[in-house]
Write an enzyme that holds these catalytic residues in place. Structure first.
Site, PDB file in Angstrom:
ATOM      1  NE  ARG A 111      -3.931   0.485   1.875  1.00  0.00           N
ATOM      2  CZ  ARG A 111      -5.155   0.506   2.406  1.00  0.00           C
ATOM      3  NH1 ARG A 111      -5.415   1.299   3.431  1.00  0.00           N
ATOM      4  NH2 ARG A 111      -6.116  -0.254   1.917  1.00  0.00           N
ATOM      5  CG  HIS A 139      -8.490  -0.155  -2.955  1.00  0.00           C
ATOM      6  ND1 HIS A 139      -7.688  -1.235  -2.598  1.00  0.00           N
ATOM      7  CD2 HIS A 139      -9.136   0.211  -1.807  1.00  0.00           C
ATOM      8  CE1 HIS A 139      -7.837  -1.486  -1.308  1.00  0.00           C
ATOM      9  NE2 HIS A 139      -8.708  -0.628  -0.811  1.00  0.00           N
ATOM     10  CD  GLN A 142     -13.156  -2.266  -0.945  1.00  0.00           C
ATOM     11  OE1 GLN A 142     -12.401  -2.163   0.003  1.00  0.00           O
ATOM     12  NE2 GLN A 142     -14.371  -2.803  -0.845  1.00  0.00           N
ATOM     13  CG  ASP A 233     -14.082   5.801  -0.952  1.00  0.00           C
ATOM     14  OD1 ASP A 233     -14.055   5.614   0.282  1.00  0.00           O
ATOM     15  OD2 ASP A 233     -13.056   5.801  -1.655  1.00  0.00           O
ATOM     16  CB  CYS A 273     -14.410   0.746  -0.091  1.00  0.00           C
ATOM     17  SG  CYS A 273     -14.070   2.501   0.002  1.00  0.00           S
ATOM     18  NE  ARG A 301     -10.441  -5.694   0.324  1.00  0.00           N
ATOM     19  CZ  ARG A 301      -9.675  -4.653   0.692  1.00  0.00           C
ATOM     20  NH1 ARG A 301     -10.233  -3.609   1.279  1.00  0.00           N
ATOM     21  NH2 ARG A 301      -8.388  -4.618   0.415  1.00  0.00           N
TER      22      ARG A 301
HETATM   23  N1   CP Z   1     -11.378  -0.469   2.289  1.00  0.00           N
HETATM   24  C1   CP Z   1     -10.102  -0.500   2.717  1.00  0.00           C
HETATM   25  O1   CP Z   1      -9.161  -0.589   1.933  1.00  0.00           O
HETATM   26  O2   CP Z   1      -9.961  -0.449   4.079  1.00  0.00           O
HETATM   27  P1   CP Z   1      -8.585  -0.169   4.836  1.00  0.00           P
HETATM   28  O3   CP Z   1      -8.096   1.198   4.410  1.00  0.00           O
HETATM   29  O4   CP Z   1      -8.904  -0.243   6.291  1.00  0.00           O
HETATM   30  O5   CP Z   1      -7.593  -1.226   4.423  1.00  0.00           O
END
Ligand code: CP
Length: 318
Positions: A111, A139, A142, A233, A273, A301
């Protein structure tokens, strides 16, 4: 069920999958979800035995990091937690970090901010699988969970319509890729200046299957009209905190509330998300309503990321 590895070694974008990879990932995810109660008797419980998967998170995460770590452990593998300041700092070039890591680990979940960093890792380490756990652009993990959730709710997806309301951000881009690839129409509803980037619109045309269409809207009610699901989001993503007040003003007409949901089809789902900000992008009423599948998305997830690890890492060593 085939678990053969996809043609691309990495998963930096949904577009690294072809449509059959995406279908297979969803099938494996459904199977590992059903098998989870079997614990160590599950057929995939040793799929990553002897394999090491590194976690490199430069931004905060609850869902992505937890579910990847649980996925690796439940597949019988080992998690290696990296310090972002050591691996993405100024100590050595990203390519050198990647070339070190591929001598030790089979895959890495990253990330970070720039998609280019992910691409650099992937290029520099031909033996190491690189997975995008969120960049500023995309992403994709997701989106896998999102379409798994829709399939659980609806069964066949073709011809359905999802309306994404809000910032044309990384979540929106990957959702567009995954929905179009599965034959789902997608409306992206955003204020001027916050629309889906042009490069993503261009990619969408190539990703589309079975006549699915991407349509862009600026009016929230128009964009939601006739949708089978409404997705939103946060208005302010990580790294944009200085813009939060301005964004609250710009996005206020795009709040998902009962009035907006009334323009969607009766029984339309609500998706997010997470993390969610009640009173901003969604009201508490909609978030807590029977239409809300947000915690199914969060649960899934885990299952899609297990499937991804089986396809990318386990299959490569089968
Ligand atoms: N939706 C998502 O990616 O959650 P986090 O940022 O907690 O990983």
């Amino acid at each position: 069920m085939s678990t053969a590895a996809p043609a691309r070694k990495d998963f930096l974008s949904v577009l690294d999958f072809d449509p059959s990879d995406l279908e297979r990932c969803l099938e494996i995810a459904a199977q590992v979800k059903a098998d989870r109660t079997l614990g160590r008797q599950a057929p995939t419980s040793a799929a990553l035995a002897g394999r090491h998967i590194a976690m490199l998170f430069e931004k905060a995460s609850l869902r992505t990091r937890s579910t990847f770590e649980i996925a690796v452990v439940e597949l019988g593998g080992n998690v290696v937690s990296l310090q972002p300041e050591a691996a993405l700092g100024k100590r050595e070039p990203v390519a050198d970090v990647a070339r070190n890591l591929e001598r030790w680990v089979d895959g890495i979940v990253i990330r970070t901010f720039s998609q280019r960093v992910l691409e650099e890792f992937a290029r520099a380490a031909p033996r190491m699988r690189v997975i995008n756990a969120l960049s500023d652009d995309q992403h994709p993990c997701q989106a896998l969970a999102d379409v798994m959730t829709l399939r659980e709710q609806w069964g066949p997806l073709r011809g359905r319509t999802v309306a994404y309301v809000g910032d044309g951000n990384n979540v929106a881009v990957s959702l567009v890729h995954a929905t179009l690839m599965l034959g789902v129409n997608i409306h992206v509803v955003s204020p001027d200046g916050y629309q889906l980037p042009d490069w993503a619109v261009q990619q969408a045309a190539a990703a589309s299957r079975h006549g699915a269409r991407l349509r862009l809207f600026s009016d929230a009610a128009d964009g939601v009209a006739g949708a089978d699901a409404v997705y939103t989001d946060t208005w302010t993503s990580m790294g944009q905190e200085a813009e939060a007040e301005r964004r609250r003003q710009v996005f206020a007409p795009y709040q998902v509330n009962d009035a907006l949901m009334s323009h969607a089809k009766p029984g339309a789902l609500f998706m997010h998300c997470l993390p969610a900000h009640r009173g901003e992008e969604v009201t508490a009423d909609v978030f807590e309503s029977a239409a809300s599948v947000v915690f199914d998305q969060a649960e899934n997830r885990l299952h899609v990321q297990k499937a991804l690890l089986v396809m990318l890492v386990a299959a490569a060593h089968a």
